[in-house]
Design a protein around this motif. Structure first.
Motif, PDB file in Angstrom:
ATOM      1  N   ALA A 618     -45.861 -11.580  48.248  1.00 16.34           N
ATOM      2  CA  ALA A 618     -44.518 -11.018  48.371  1.00 16.34           C
ATOM      3  C   ALA A 618     -44.638  -9.721  49.154  1.00 16.34           C
ATOM      4  O   ALA A 618     -45.604  -8.968  48.978  1.00 16.34           O
ATOM      5  CB  ALA A 618     -43.906 -10.759  46.999  1.00 16.34           C
ATOM      6  N   TYR A 619     -43.650  -9.451  49.992  1.00 19.42           N
ATOM      7  CA  TYR A 619     -43.706  -8.302  50.884  1.00 19.42           C
ATOM      8  C   TYR A 619     -42.494  -7.396  50.674  1.00 19.42           C
ATOM      9  O   TYR A 619     -41.462  -7.816  50.136  1.00 19.42           O
ATOM     10  CB  TYR A 619     -43.741  -8.758  52.347  1.00 19.42           C
ATOM     11  N   GLY A 620     -42.624  -6.186  51.139  1.00 23.02           N
ATOM     12  CA  GLY A 620     -41.500  -5.257  51.077  1.00 23.02           C
ATOM     13  C   GLY A 620     -41.852  -3.976  51.804  1.00 23.02           C
ATOM     14  O   GLY A 620     -43.003  -3.740  52.199  1.00 23.02           O
ATOM     15  N   ALA A 621     -40.858  -3.121  51.986  1.00 26.47           N
ATOM     16  CA  ALA A 621     -41.083  -1.814  52.602  1.00 26.47           C
ATOM     17  C   ALA A 621     -40.013  -0.860  52.111  1.00 26.47           C
ATOM     18  O   ALA A 621     -38.887  -1.268  51.795  1.00 26.47           O
ATOM     19  CB  ALA A 621     -41.059  -1.908  54.123  1.00 26.47           C
ATOM     20  N   SER A 622     -40.391   0.409  52.029  1.00 26.92           N
ATOM     21  CA  SER A 622     -39.425   1.429  51.599  1.00 26.92           C
ATOM     22  C   SER A 622     -39.588   2.666  52.459  1.00 26.92           C
ATOM     23  O   SER A 622     -40.696   3.007  52.896  1.00 26.92           O
ATOM     24  CB  SER A 622     -39.635   1.788  50.123  1.00 26.92           C
ATOM     25  N   CYS A 623     -38.485   3.340  52.688  1.00 25.68           N
ATOM     26  CA  CYS A 623     -38.457   4.581  53.452  1.00 25.68           C
ATOM     27  C   CYS A 623     -37.796   5.637  52.577  1.00 25.68           C
ATOM     28  O   CYS A 623     -36.644   5.472  52.175  1.00 25.68           O
ATOM     29  CB  CYS A 623     -37.669   4.398  54.749  1.00 25.68           C
ATOM     30  N   SER A 624     -38.535   6.695  52.260  1.00 23.01           N
ATOM     31  CA  SER A 624     -38.005   7.741  51.380  1.00 23.01           C
ATOM     32  C   SER A 624     -38.052   9.100  52.062  1.00 23.01           C
ATOM     33  O   SER A 624     -39.000   9.417  52.788  1.00 23.01           O
ATOM     34  CB  SER A 624     -38.801   7.813  50.068  1.00 23.01           C
ATOM     35  N   GLU A 625     -37.019   9.889  51.798  1.00 25.63           N
ATOM     36  CA  GLU A 625     -36.922  11.253  52.314  1.00 25.63           C
ATOM     37  C   GLU A 625     -36.745  12.201  51.142  1.00 25.63           C
ATOM     38  O   GLU A 625     -35.947  11.938  50.239  1.00 25.63           O
ATOM     39  CB  GLU A 625     -35.742  11.377  53.284  1.00 25.63           C
ATOM     40  N   VAL A 626     -37.502  13.294  51.148  1.00 24.40           N
ATOM     41  CA  VAL A 626     -37.476  14.244  50.038  1.00 24.40           C
ATOM     42  C   VAL A 626     -37.294  15.662  50.566  1.00 24.40           C
ATOM     43  O   VAL A 626     -37.552  15.950  51.736  1.00 24.40           O
ATOM     44  CB  VAL A 626     -38.781  14.176  49.209  1.00 24.40           C
ATOM     45  N   SER A 627     -36.883  16.550  49.656  1.00 24.71           N
ATOM     46  CA  SER A 627     -36.831  17.988  49.917  1.00 24.71           C
ATOM     47  C   SER A 627     -37.679  18.685  48.869  1.00 24.71           C
ATOM     48  O   SER A 627     -37.544  18.404  47.673  1.00 24.71           O
ATOM     49  CB  SER A 627     -35.394  18.510  49.855  1.00 24.71           C
ATOM     50  N   VAL A 628     -38.553  19.590  49.306  1.00 21.98           N
ATOM     51  CA  VAL A 628     -39.479  20.286  48.416  1.00 21.98           C
ATOM     52  C   VAL A 628     -39.263  21.787  48.522  1.00 21.98           C
ATOM     53  O   VAL A 628     -39.219  22.336  49.635  1.00 21.98           O
ATOM     54  CB  VAL A 628     -40.948  19.937  48.767  1.00 21.98           C
ATOM     55  N   ASP A 629     -39.140  22.442  47.383  1.00 24.07           N
ATOM     56  CA  ASP A 629     -39.072  23.903  47.322  1.00 24.07           C
ATOM     57  C   ASP A 629     -40.509  24.424  47.300  1.00 24.07           C
ATOM     58  O   ASP A 629     -41.223  24.246  46.308  1.00 24.07           O
ATOM     59  CB  ASP A 629     -38.314  24.337  46.072  1.00 24.07           C
ATOM     60  N   THR A 630     -40.952  25.084  48.357  1.00 23.11           N
ATOM     61  CA  THR A 630     -42.350  25.497  48.448  1.00 23.11           C
ATOM     62  C   THR A 630     -42.673  26.699  47.573  1.00 23.11           C
ATOM     63  O   THR A 630     -43.851  27.051  47.428  1.00 23.11           O
ATOM     64  CB  THR A 630     -42.719  25.832  49.907  1.00 23.11           C
ATOM     65  N   LEU A 631     -41.672  27.331  46.957  1.00 21.49           N
ATOM     66  CA  LEU A 631     -41.931  28.442  46.046  1.00 21.49           C
ATOM     67  C   LEU A 631     -42.192  27.964  44.619  1.00 21.49           C
ATOM     68  O   LEU A 631     -42.802  28.677  43.818  1.00 21.49           O
ATOM     69  CB  LEU A 631     -40.756  29.419  46.045  1.00 21.49           C
TER      70      LEU A 631
END
Length: 778
Positions: A618-631
């Motif tokens: 079985a196959y699949g793909a995902s694309c995720s975007e995140v925001s990170v607070d570097t402090l």
């Protein structure tokens, strides 16, 4: 013959969106679980007494205060077990019901108090005094390796090509390591069992188990009786995820021992804290790797060792660590490869099956290697992925020597790149990070290839029992268990489609070892594949009898007897299905059948490390975007796009739910769900207050999930569908790597952040500080 007008279609056949058969009951609270069942008169309650040491000899036990507590009927120890004090699923005799003489992890059951009420048993268990003589212990996997602890199972080696030649040819070589954390199943319904004694040596056990046949055999083993004396029933579970494949056996065994000893029904249900402490979890891994690759990012050689914290006994650690190796390649061809497993004993609870069964850990390690190459060459890791995808002849052989013949990952990734607008969004993320001092973003697209079948070949079989009653209603029973994943609904749709009747004519009854024997666990994403085909076989047998009856009775050719929506066409006439069945019953046609199915083509030689362990992928793909607070290291998932392959879906509504749920559970494993033991071997994350599963607020702000509707399984599966239970969990790797990209931006993407999983805010913050320090040195 009654003449009926034809209609276009039945309600609820295969490939249709149908609600979960118990969905409305879940919402209203009317779904009955074991703890909702009316208790037989005189029911007793058992509660476990757990070890307070990680590794120690038991010097003495004082039961006096507990025995005299109000409501206590008795106390069970190893001496009260009439059969064998062992519930090892791999028959290594290393997994006792009750510890005797020595304990090997903090939380190991030593005894059980049986009382008139659960609260009385629980309070009395706390009054037992145990004196220990402490022994050295090892909790962490590397600590165990350093202390020369034994392996709980024979290691596996997968090898193809010549890695020395591969590394000699490679222009670039990287060595690294990664820690991958475990995960608690955190099912809504905890472990529970109710045992009711019968006459002679008979006993009925209601168990929240994914493997009724194994529970049956384990109960028989501890009672010293044959399997035919034990009936295990399972109507539904409030979640399982692998945690009830072997771990339910302990509770069924204790309830059964007590029920036979005291001649009364006995129920056992631990508190959540004790449940989490005493039962196994997803294995945590340490992966050490060496990668050789060219200047374009094409892999030349891989040498990796996957070490696992297995706990005090074997349980399922052998096959779990095997499957980790099977999935270390994910979607990538390795010209020269050597992969080794190291299933290490530790003084912790024996880890067990969890959704993906080692595959996720193998895949995370493999994807880290891809990430390493991307950062070393200054390339988008997606470029590296596509450059190393399995391809045509010569580039389609896995490390375990199975050919990848159904490869569609290229199309899956290409379509997701386009629909998620990956290229433009990555460009925007890079621009945002150049201008934003505190908040950094990351975006990653990761693929999934997951093998479907039990690697233990004998488990790839299933049975089903179908009864057609004289009024035209149909009862279905099979060996699969329902834990919320919609298996009962899907298999009912298969039977409805076979007879061409509306879905509401089918009733699925509780899974029971008295109806379908020798069943396999509902695991390895195989529930629909196996049980759907077995049910279809039973329906085929009944239909063949009905067709012969109609041809003989009405003087037509068998080819002129056709099942149409809610009617049967015999020649030029149509008869209502119920009327047709009534006529068949009157003619003494057998209207019941036992169906059977075994998966074809698969074979596996573990000693040689080669074969075809999987029927298909079985196959699949995902694309995720995140925001990170570097402090602070805190982050949020801004958007996830998923395209997943389920072949020709049996039920798109249920399959979408499985993809969404699997992704979120995988995201929890890789980000927030941290298991932590102190230096005394005590699990400190044993309740919702200390163990963080994903909340509704943690889901991606934008969450787009689609099925690859064009996909059709090239293998002959039920309705040409593909398994969906486990593969989606690994789509969440895109979140881990998106967080990694955001962190890497503080060093201009020149250094692989090497963030261990789970990527908690603390780990993310520490990685950012390391990267900043490294960038300053440059």
């Amino acid at each position: 013959m009654n003449v009926m007008q034809p209609i276009d279609r039945i309600r609820g056949g295969v490939h249709e969106k149908e609600r979960h058969e118990s969905g409305h009951k879940h919402v209203t609270g009317s779904a009955e679980y074991i703890d909702d069942m009316p208790e037989p008169a005189g029911t007793l309650h058992a509660y476990l007494g757990l070890s307070q040491r990680a590794h120690a000899e038991i010097v003495s036990i004082d039961f006096s205060e507990a025995s005299s507590s109000p409501g206590v009927v008795g106390i069970l120890t190893a001496e009260d077990i009439p059969g064998e004090n062992d519930i090892s699923p791999v028959h290594r005799h290393d997994d006792p019901v009750f510890a005797a003489g020595k304990v090997e992890f903090h939380g190991q059951p030593i005894f059980a108090v049986v009382a008139g009420t659960r609260e009385a048993a629980r309070r009395a268990a706390a009054r037992v005094k145990v004196e220990y003589r402490d022994l050295p212990h090892a909790i962490d996997v590397l600590e165990a390796a350093e202390a020369d602890y034994p392996l709980v199972f024979d290691p596996l080696k997968l090898e193809r090509g010549d890695i020395e030649t591969g590394f000699a040819k490679a222009r670039n070589v990287i060595e690294g390591e990664m820690r991958i954390g475990g995960q608690d199943h955190f099912y809504l319904e905890g472990q529970i069992a109710l045992a009711i004694p019968g006459e002679d040596d008979e006993i009925v056990v209601h168990s929240s188990t994914q493997h009724p046949s194994e529970t049956q055999h384990m109960v028989g083993q501890v009672l010293g009786v044959a399997a035919h004396a034990v009936t295990v029933n399972v109507r539904r579970m409030g979640g399982g995820f692998g945690g009830k494949e072997t771990q339910a056996n302990l509770f069924a065994a204790v309830a059964a021992i007590a029920a036979k000893k005291y001649g009364r029904a006995v129920k056992i249900r631990p508190d959540r804290d004790d449940d989490m402490t005493a039962t196994g979890k997803r294995h945590d891994f340490h992966v050490g790797y060496r990668i050789g690759f060219d200047d374009e990012g094409r892999i030349e050689a891989i040498d990796a060792t996957y070490s696992a914290r297995c706990g005090f006994s074997a349980d399922l650690s052998g096959p779990v660590t095997d499957r980790a190796l099977f999935h270390a390649d994910n979607c990538y061809f390795f010209p020269h490869v050597r992969l080794r497993s190291k299933p290490l004993k530790t003084n912790t609870v024996s880890n067990t099956a969890f959704r993906g069964f080692g595959g996720p850990q193998g895949m995370v390690g493999g994807e880290r290697m891809i990430e390493e190459i991307g950062y070393a060459l200054g390339k988008d890791p997606l470029e590296i992925r596509k450059a190393n995808f399995y391809g045509d002849e010569g580039r389609n052989l896995t490390p375990y020597h199975q050919r990848v013949e159904d490869n569609i990952i290229g199309r899956i990734v290409e379509e997701l790149e386009t629909s998620a607008d990956y290229a433009a969004r990555r460009k925007a993320v890079l621009a945002f990070n150049r201008d934003s001092r505190i908040v950094k973003r990351g975006i990653t697209l990761t693929p999934v290839k997951f093998g479907i079948s039990f690697t233990k070949t004998e488990y790839n079989q299933a049975g089903a029992l179908v009864h057609v009653y004289a009024d035209g209603s149909i009862q279905l029973n099979h060996g699969g268990t329902e834990m919320g994943q919609g298996l009962y609904t899907k298999v009912a749709q298969v039977v409805a489609d076979a007879f061409q009747v509306d879905l509401d004519r089918i009733r699925v009854t509780a899974t029971s070892t008295s109806k379908v024997p020798n069943t396999s666990a509902t695991a390895a994403s195989s529930g629909s594949d196996l049980n759907g085909m077995a049910a279809a076989d039973a329906a085929r047998q009944i239909k063949a009898r009905l067709i012969r009856f109609a041809a003989e009775c009405y003087g037509v050719a068998e080819s002129d007897v056709v099942f149409e929506p809610n009617v049967v066409r015999v020649g030029a006439e149509r008869m209502a299905f119920s009327a047709f069945i009534k006529a068949a019953y009157g003619a003494r046609v057998q209207l019941s059948a036992a169906g059977f199915y075994k998966t074809p083509k698969i074979h596996w030689d573990r000693a040689e490390g080669r074969g075809r362990p999987f029927f298909y992928y079985a196959y699949g793909a995902s694309c995720s975007e995140v925001s990170v607070d570097t402090l602070t290291g805190e982050y949020q998932v801004d958007r996830t796009d998923i395209l997943h392959d389920v072949g020709r879906s049996l039920n798109p509504a249920i399959d979408i739910g499985q993809v969404e749920g699997g992704f979120v559970q995988g995201m929890g494993w890789l980000t927030t769900e941290e298991l932590w033991w102190d230096d005394k071997g005590r699990l400190r994350t044993h309740a919702p207050s200390t163990y963080k599963i994903p909340l509704a607020s943690d889901r991606p702000r934008i969450f787009n999930v689609k099925l690859a509707e064009w996909s059709v399984n090239r293998e002959e599966t039920i309705g040409r569908s593909k398994a969906v239970g486990e593969p989606p969990l690994m789509l969440a790797i895109s979140v881990l790597e998106a967080i990694s990209m955001a962190a890497a931006s503080v060093a201009d993407y020149r250094i692989c952040p090497r963030i261990d999983a789970p990527a908690t805010p603390e780990r993310v913050l520490m990685a950012i500080e390391r990267l900043r320090a490294a960038a300053r040195k440059e």
